[in-house]
Every structure is written in C-alpha cells, then in structure tokens.
Write a protein that holds these residues in place. Structure first.
Motif, PDB file in Angstrom:
ATOM      1  N   GLU A   1     115.482  78.590   5.468  1.00 34.95           N
ATOM      2  CA  GLU A   1     114.662  79.800   5.376  1.00 34.95           C
ATOM      3  C   GLU A   1     113.691  79.934   6.540  1.00 34.95           C
ATOM      4  O   GLU A   1     113.437  81.034   7.032  1.00 34.95           O
ATOM      5  CB  GLU A   1     113.874  79.799   4.057  1.00 34.95           C
ATOM      6  N   CYS A   2     113.126  78.809   6.968  1.00 40.05           N
ATOM      7  CA  CYS A   2     112.087  78.841   8.006  1.00 40.05           C
ATOM      8  C   CYS A   2     112.624  78.552   9.408  1.00 40.05           C
ATOM      9  O   CYS A   2     111.870  78.625  10.379  1.00 40.05           O
ATOM     10  CB  CYS A   2     110.985  77.837   7.673  1.00 40.05           C
ATOM     11  N   GLY A   3     113.901  78.190   9.516  1.00 38.69           N
ATOM     12  CA  GLY A   3     114.460  77.867  10.822  1.00 38.69           C
ATOM     13  C   GLY A   3     113.866  76.606  11.415  1.00 38.69           C
ATOM     14  O   GLY A   3     113.597  76.535  12.623  1.00 38.69           O
ATOM     15  N   LEU A   4     113.655  75.582  10.572  1.00 34.30           N
ATOM     16  CA  LEU A   4     113.040  74.337  11.034  1.00 34.30           C
ATOM     17  C   LEU A   4     114.038  73.496  11.826  1.00 34.30           C
ATOM     18  O   LEU A   4     115.212  73.414  11.484  1.00 34.30           O
ATOM     19  CB  LEU A   4     112.538  73.521   9.839  1.00 34.30           C
ATOM     20  N   GLN A   5     113.542  72.854  12.885  1.00 33.03           N
ATOM     21  CA  GLN A   5     114.381  71.943  13.667  1.00 33.03           C
ATOM     22  C   GLN A   5     114.271  70.488  13.192  1.00 33.03           C
ATOM     23  O   GLN A   5     115.156  69.683  13.432  1.00 33.03           O
ATOM     24  CB  GLN A   5     114.011  71.994  15.151  1.00 33.03           C
ATOM     25  N   ARG A   6     113.165  70.181  12.517  1.00 29.33           N
ATOM     26  CA  ARG A   6     112.936  68.826  12.003  1.00 29.33           C
ATOM     27  C   ARG A   6     112.063  68.903  10.765  1.00 29.33           C
ATOM     28  O   ARG A   6     111.445  69.933  10.494  1.00 29.33           O
ATOM     29  CB  ARG A   6     112.225  67.927  13.045  1.00 29.33           C
ATOM     30  N   VAL A   7     111.991  67.779  10.029  1.00 32.93           N
ATOM     31  CA  VAL A   7     111.049  67.683   8.915  1.00 32.93           C
ATOM     32  C   VAL A   7     110.253  66.391   9.054  1.00 32.93           C
ATOM     33  O   VAL A   7     110.746  65.395   9.580  1.00 32.93           O
ATOM     34  CB  VAL A   7     111.758  67.723   7.538  1.00 32.93           C
ATOM     35  N   ALA A   8     109.018  66.438   8.591  1.00 25.81           N
ATOM     36  CA  ALA A   8     108.147  65.260   8.557  1.00 25.81           C
ATOM     37  C   ALA A   8     108.006  64.836   7.105  1.00 25.81           C
ATOM     38  O   ALA A   8     107.629  65.644   6.251  1.00 25.81           O
ATOM     39  CB  ALA A   8     106.783  65.589   9.162  1.00 25.81           C
ATOM     40  N   LEU A   9     108.322  63.575   6.820  1.00 27.74           N
ATOM     41  CA  LEU A   9     108.291  63.057   5.460  1.00 27.74           C
ATOM     42  C   LEU A   9     107.278  61.929   5.327  1.00 27.74           C
ATOM     43  O   LEU A   9     107.050  61.170   6.275  1.00 27.74           O
ATOM     44  CB  LEU A   9     109.675  62.536   5.050  1.00 27.74           C
ATOM     45  N   ARG A  10     106.731  61.785   4.114  1.00 30.70           N
ATOM     46  CA  ARG A  10     105.767  60.727   3.838  1.00 30.70           C
ATOM     47  C   ARG A  10     106.397  59.569   3.074  1.00 30.70           C
ATOM     48  O   ARG A  10     105.758  58.539   2.884  1.00 30.70           O
ATOM     49  CB  ARG A  10     104.585  61.294   3.058  1.00 30.70           C
ATOM     50  N   GLN A  11     107.631  59.748   2.619  1.00 30.25           N
ATOM     51  CA  GLN A  11     108.344  58.650   1.997  1.00 30.25           C
ATOM     52  C   GLN A  11     109.840  58.935   2.044  1.00 30.25           C
ATOM     53  O   GLN A  11     110.270  60.040   2.373  1.00 30.25           O
ATOM     54  CB  GLN A  11     107.886  58.405   0.570  1.00 30.25           C
ATOM     55  N   LEU A  12     110.642  57.928   1.720  1.00 32.00           N
ATOM     56  CA  LEU A  12     112.084  58.059   1.819  1.00 32.00           C
ATOM     57  C   LEU A  12     112.619  59.066   0.807  1.00 32.00           C
ATOM     58  O   LEU A  12     112.200  59.057  -0.349  1.00 32.00           O
ATOM     59  CB  LEU A  12     112.754  56.703   1.590  1.00 32.00           C
ATOM     60  N   PRO A  13     113.550  59.923   1.220  1.00 34.26           N
ATOM     61  CA  PRO A  13     114.172  60.869   0.284  1.00 34.26           C
ATOM     62  C   PRO A  13     115.285  60.179  -0.490  1.00 34.26           C
ATOM     63  O   PRO A  13     115.730  59.080  -0.142  1.00 34.26           O
ATOM     64  CB  PRO A  13     114.726  61.941   1.216  1.00 34.26           C
ATOM     65  N   GLY A  14     115.758  60.833  -1.528  1.00 35.83           N
ATOM     66  CA  GLY A  14     116.815  60.245  -2.339  1.00 35.83           C
ATOM     67  C   GLY A  14     118.207  60.449  -1.782  1.00 35.83           C
ATOM     68  O   GLY A  14     119.155  59.780  -2.194  1.00 35.83           O
ATOM     69  N   SER A  15     118.355  61.381  -0.832  1.00 37.24           N
ATOM     70  CA  SER A  15     119.657  61.655  -0.234  1.00 37.24           C
ATOM     71  C   SER A  15     119.443  62.195   1.179  1.00 37.24           C
ATOM     72  O   SER A  15     118.329  62.563   1.548  1.00 37.24           O
ATOM     73  CB  SER A  15     120.429  62.663  -1.094  1.00 37.24           C
ATOM     74  N   PRO A  16     120.513  62.245   1.987  1.00 44.35           N
ATOM     75  CA  PRO A  16     120.370  62.673   3.385  1.00 44.35           C
ATOM     76  C   PRO A  16     119.864  64.106   3.525  1.00 44.35           C
ATOM     77  O   PRO A  16     120.060  64.941   2.648  1.00 44.35           O
ATOM     78  CB  PRO A  16     121.794  62.527   3.936  1.00 44.35           C
ATOM     79  N   LEU A  17     119.236  64.353   4.674  1.00 47.17           N
ATOM     80  CA  LEU A  17     118.726  65.679   4.994  1.00 47.17           C
ATOM     81  C   LEU A  17     119.576  66.312   6.080  1.00 47.17           C
ATOM     82  O   LEU A  17     120.322  65.631   6.787  1.00 47.17           O
ATOM     83  CB  LEU A  17     117.267  65.584   5.437  1.00 47.17           C
ATOM     84  N   SER A  18     119.436  67.626   6.232  1.00 45.01           N
ATOM     85  CA  SER A  18     120.292  68.359   7.160  1.00 45.01           C
ATOM     86  C   SER A  18     119.782  68.354   8.596  1.00 45.01           C
ATOM     87  O   SER A  18     120.481  68.807   9.500  1.00 45.01           O
ATOM     88  CB  SER A  18     120.445  69.804   6.681  1.00 45.01           C
ATOM     89  N   VAL A  19     118.556  67.878   8.823  1.00 45.85           N
ATOM     90  CA  VAL A  19     117.965  67.875  10.166  1.00 45.85           C
ATOM     91  C   VAL A  19     117.319  66.519  10.441  1.00 45.85           C
ATOM     92  O   VAL A  19     117.093  65.731   9.521  1.00 45.85           O
ATOM     93  CB  VAL A  19     116.897  68.991  10.297  1.00 45.85           C
ATOM     94  N   PRO A  20     116.988  66.233  11.710  1.00 44.07           N
ATOM     95  CA  PRO A  20     116.294  64.979  12.025  1.00 44.07           C
ATOM     96  C   PRO A  20     114.951  64.878  11.302  1.00 44.07           C
ATOM     97  O   PRO A  20     114.343  65.883  10.936  1.00 44.07           O
ATOM     98  CB  PRO A  20     116.113  65.059  13.543  1.00 44.07           C
ATOM     99  N   VAL A  21     114.495  63.634  11.132  1.00 38.88           N
ATOM    100  CA  VAL A  21     113.305  63.350  10.322  1.00 38.88           C
ATOM    101  C   VAL A  21     112.259  62.611  11.137  1.00 38.88           C
ATOM    102  O   VAL A  21     112.568  61.716  11.929  1.00 38.88           O
ATOM    103  CB  VAL A  21     113.702  62.496   9.098  1.00 38.88           C
ATOM    104  N   LEU A  22     110.999  63.004  10.929  1.00 40.68           N
ATOM    105  CA  LEU A  22     109.847  62.218  11.368  1.00 40.68           C
ATOM    106  C   LEU A  22     109.325  61.517  10.118  1.00 40.68           C
ATOM    107  O   LEU A  22     108.765  62.160   9.232  1.00 40.68           O
ATOM    108  CB  LEU A  22     108.754  63.119  11.952  1.00 40.68           C
ATOM    109  N   LEU A  23     109.531  60.220  10.038  1.00 43.39           N
ATOM    110  CA  LEU A  23     109.159  59.465   8.839  1.00 43.39           C
ATOM    111  C   LEU A  23     107.849  58.728   9.061  1.00 43.39           C
ATOM    112  O   LEU A  23     107.731  57.909   9.980  1.00 43.39           O
ATOM    113  CB  LEU A  23     110.259  58.464   8.486  1.00 43.39           C
ATOM    114  N   HIS A  24     106.873  59.011   8.203  1.00 43.24           N
ATOM    115  CA  HIS A  24     105.577  58.347   8.346  1.00 43.24           C
ATOM    116  C   HIS A  24     105.599  56.966   7.720  1.00 43.24           C
ATOM    117  O   HIS A  24     106.017  56.793   6.571  1.00 43.24           O
ATOM    118  CB  HIS A  24     104.468  59.185   7.707  1.00 43.24           C
ATOM    119  N   VAL A  25     105.157  55.975   8.491  1.00 42.88           N
ATOM    120  CA  VAL A  25     105.101  54.586   8.039  1.00 42.88           C
ATOM    121  C   VAL A  25     103.669  54.091   8.211  1.00 42.88           C
ATOM    122  O   VAL A  25     103.087  54.254   9.295  1.00 42.88           O
ATOM    123  CB  VAL A  25     106.067  53.697   8.854  1.00 42.88           C
TER     124      VAL A  25
END
Length: 205
Positions: free
Chosen positions: A77-101
């Motif tokens: 919907e938003c045309g995102l190129q990446r997502v930033a996550l604060r914890q591991l998701p339960g399944s794969p995502l459609s775009v690259p991830v910035l994972l906070h550790v």
C-alpha cells in the motif's frame, strides 16, 4: 548535499521533516506504521508525505504486534522498499529488513555466525542490523562493535553527537547512521537545530 555515510531518519510524521531530511541528503525515511507503537501514522499520511519527496527510500517500522501478513500488505500500500523490525517475525517478509538488535546482544557474543545464518534463512530478501548506542556506553567497547560491522551491515542510532560523530565512524565503520525525526511546533514550523548539526558534521568536505 553529499554526506560521507548513508543516513536514514526515523519517526517521520510531518512534511517539514520529510522535505528537510530529503534535501539534506538522507538516503531514506522511516515511518512508524504499527498502531501499537508511539507516534504511529496511517497509510494516507505516508502516501501524502512520500508524494512531496523524491530519491529517498521509504521504510516502515513495525513492532511485535503486527502480523507478517499485515506488514506485507502495508509494504504494498505504501510502496515501501524496506521494513524496520524490533523482533523476529514468524515468517518471511517480501522486502529486505532492518532488524534492531540490543547493543548488549552484540557485545556479549550471543550474535554468533550460527545465529546470522538462521537470520539469513528467515529473511530471503536480505537483512541488515541496527543497534542503539547509549551515552553511557564505554569507548572501550567500540572495537567489539567494529568487529560486527566488518562481518555484516550494521547501522547505528541513539547517542550520535555532532562533535564526535566522525570519530565514531572512524572507530566502528558502520554501514550508516539512523537519526531521529521530531514533531512540528505547529504546522509548517519545526526546529531543526539538532538534526542540522549532525547533517553538517557528516557533510563531505
């Protein structure tokens, strides 16, 4: 404005920030899209702000409550190129991830080569790490962060001061920096003093 290192700005929620950061050379804008997180904005606002800027990456930030199906829907919907996550998701995502550790997870040795391999399998589109620097973090620990930055992409956020940012970059050699956006004083009026000082410190000479 050319910068010496890639820069993302998170917490973008107004047009003043979006246009200013894009104009100062930021590579990407991070929008908080998870309603459970402070400062979250809606899809309509993201689309409106994105329509005023060009040449920057659009990134959505999500917490633990948002299911992967919901994240992937907002990516479209938003045309995102990446997502930033604060914890591991339960399944794969459609775009690259910035994972906070958390920084302590990097410094105490728990982020091993085996763990990196597991993350690579979970993020087939690719992933990079982010971590938050605390002002109390001892400078003696920076070489350990530098070691991680040599092994895989690492973005730094948090305690980034303009007077010491170049020394920090020289010591750790991260992939890039994540700066913090802010709120307008009133529509169209925003104090950019803090952001401006960091951008100026990062400007190519």
């Amino acid at each position: 404005m050319a910068l010496i290192i890639p820069v993302l700005v998170r917490g973008i929620n107004n047009l003043s920030d979006a246009r200013y950061c894009a104009g100062m050379g930021a590579d990407g804008l991070i929008f908080t899209l998870d309603p459970s997180l402070p400062g979250a904005i809606d899809v309509a606002t993201v689309k409106e702000l994105a329509g005023w800027v060009a040449g920057v990456e659009l990134i959505g930030e999500f917490g633990a409550s948002m299911p992967v199906s919901g994240i992937n829907r907002l990516v479209e919907e938003c045309g995102l190129q990446r997502v930033a996550l604060r914890q591991l998701p339960g399944s794969p995502l459609s775009v690259p991830v910035l994972l906070h550790v958390p920084v302590f997870a990097l410094l105490d040795g728990r982020f091993t080569e085996e763990v990196r391999a597991q993350y690579a399998a979970l993020f087939p589109a690719g992933f990079e790490l982010t971590t938050t620097l605390d002002s109390s973090l001892s400078a003696t620990l920076l070489p350990a962060l530098a070691n991680h930055a040599q092994q895989m992409p690492l973005w730094l956020r948090g305690a980034i001061a303009p007077e010491s940012v170049r020394a920090l970059l020289e010591e750790v050699r991260p992939t890039g920096l994540i700066l913090e956006g802010g709120d307008e004083i009133k529509p169209g009026l925003r104090d950019f003093t803090e952001l401006e000082s960091v951008f100026e410190a990062l400007e190519e000479e």
